[in-house]
Enzyme design. Structure first.
Site, PDB file in Angstrom:
ATOM      1  CB  SER A   1      29.951  64.437  41.784  1.00  0.00           C
ATOM      2  OG  SER A   1      30.553  64.901  42.973  1.00  0.00           O
TER       3      SER A   1
ATOM      4  CB  THR B   1      31.377  56.236  41.668  1.00  0.00           C
ATOM      5  OG1 THR B   1      30.931  57.536  42.048  1.00  0.00           O
ATOM      6  CG2 THR B   1      30.188  55.399  41.260  1.00  0.00           C
TER       7      THR B   1
END
Ligand code: URA
Length: 445
Positions: free
Chosen positions: A92, A129
């Site tokens: 992403s 993340t």
């Protein structure tokens, strides 16, 4: 005695930079030489900065962008796999409340894929993340290539940091771009993202290119250009790739902050309280990845398989195995509410008006989380995993005076008070409901 011709240096940094500055396409092999020089230190910081600036100003065109990506990929170790299933991943471009990776890696594993997900830390106002995962006590993300290989064979998925051996030219150039105002070049972003993904030996890659107030690309048109460059370059390098262009005009999950997003993930994974946006985007991206890997007949079939993995608890099982393999609690899936850190100060931000949420400055929400200590203002800052925002209301929602629009989780009362002031500027309340934008705006193949 004359020097043998082949021992004369084939390239020289100044000449490569001069060509780029003049808009002359780099000579074959020039970018390989430069990337090796970045990795070895033969190219100086000043030369690397000038190189990045010349590319920023003049661009590389499709051929040069692919050549730079391959050169940076080849500047370090290439992972190779011999596994009984396709090796797939997702990337992403970053947003707020975007914790899809934590759901998607185990869901893909539950559907038969192998997922060596090399992830990043928070960048600017966006969350990372690795920072989210590290809010789980004991969890390690710095594994060696050998440990990654062992873990993948056992648990099918891993979410880890890039080791120093993967694309070292990018590691060096990225740090220099950060301080020379050369981050926002489509060519440099593409080469940076894909050099690491291609070095991970993927067979299929799905990209989530975000646009809106909480993304680096603010407009759909900008996101489309980046998505096209990423897909064409990855495919040119032999990796099957699809990109979805997705909305980031509001936070994806209804929480932003490291442990708070892990809570949103666990609620969805365990079925306790499903976040519809997280669920839908995980299914859409996973569906594309499974189709690329030959584990589904098409993206719709793939999305149904991902939903089944989520619904059945299979994805939660793979998640639990991954957490335990990376040093986290063995009972995390059952005991996550007891295992995650909580902030000492929690306070609601009340709506000042009656009306509808018509706009959210999502970047401002990300910056509030950073200032609460959930991100870094300096490279050396330590993250506080417990802080952030939860219970965020979304676009189009009707609100009454006093109704909470968000809950602040802070380390101190002073930090909570500062966040409340910033929240007042992040929400726009109007008299009539604006249409909520679709989650998925387009697809590039
Ligand atoms: N992420 C990367 O890895 N590199 C960039 O240049 C931008 C985002």
């Amino acid at each position: 005695m004359s020097m043998p011709a082949e021992s004369a240096p084939a390239f020289e940094a100044r000449a490569i930079i001069a060509d780029l500055r003049a808009g002359v396409p780099p000579k074959p092999g020039a970018l390989d030489w430069f990337a090796r020089g970045l990795a070895s230190g033969e190219v100086s910081d000043a030369q690397a900065g000038a190189f990045a600036m010349a590319i920023c100003l003049n661009g590389l065109a499709d051929t040069g962008r692919l050549a730079l990506t391959r050169a940076m990929q080849n500047s370090g170790m290439q992972l190779e796999w011999d596994l009984p299933g396709p090796v797939l991943d997702k990337h992403s471009t970053g947003g707020i409340g975007d914790c899809v990776s934590l759901l998607l890696a185990p869901a893909l594993a539950a559907c038969g894929a192998y997922v060596p997900m090399i992830s990043g830390r928070g960048l600017g106002f966006t969350g990372g993340t690795l920072d989210k995962l590290e809010s789980i006590p004991g969890l390690r993300t710095d594994v060696t290539p050998g440990q990654l290989r062992d873990q993948l064979a056992r648990t099918r998925c891993a979410i880890i940091a890039a080791s120093k051996q993967i694309a070292p030219a990018d590691r060096r150039l990225y740090a220099i771009r950060d301080v020379t105002s050369t981050v926002d070049s489509i060519d440099l972003i593409t080469a940076s993202i894909l050099s690491k993904k291609l070095a991970a030996g993927l067979e299929g890659l799905v990209l989530d290119v975000k646009c809106g107030s909480g993304a680096f690309m603010k407009t759909e048109a900008e996101a489309r250009v980046l998505a096209q460059a990423l897909v064409a370059t990855a495919q040119g390098a032999g990796c099957m790739t699809t990109a979805l262009i997705t909305d980031m005009s509001q936070p994806l999950a209804n929480a932003a902050g490291n442990a708070l997003e892990v809570i949103a993930v666990m609620e969805t994974l365990t079925g306790m309280s499903v976040d519809p946006s997280l669920w839908d985007l995980t299914a859409a991206l996973g569906g594309e990845a499974l189709a690329l890997g030959g584990l589904a007949s098409d993206a719709a079939d793939g999305a149904a398989r991902i939903e089944q993995a989520l619904e059945s608890g299979a994805a939660a099982e793979y998640f639990g195995r991954m957490i335990a393999a990376q040093g986290g609690p063995a009972d995390f899936v059952d005991r996550w509410p007891d295992r995650l850190p909580a902030a000492p100060v929690m306070i609601d931000f009340p709506s000042p008006l009656n009306g509808f949420i018509t706009a959210i400055d999502t970047e401002a929400l990300g910056n509030i989380v950073v200032h609460l200590g959930g991100g870094r203002l300096r490279e050396t800052d330590r993250i506080n995993p417990s802080v952030g925002l939860s219970d965020l209301v979304g676009l189009g929602q009707a609100v009454e005076p006093g109704q909470p629009l968000a809950r602040v989780h802070a380390a101190t009362q002073a930090q909570a008070d500062a966040a409340l002031k910033q929240l007042a500027a992040a929400y726009t309340i109007g008299e009539s409901a604006a249409e909520e934008p679709p989650l998925i705006l387009g697809k590039i193949t």
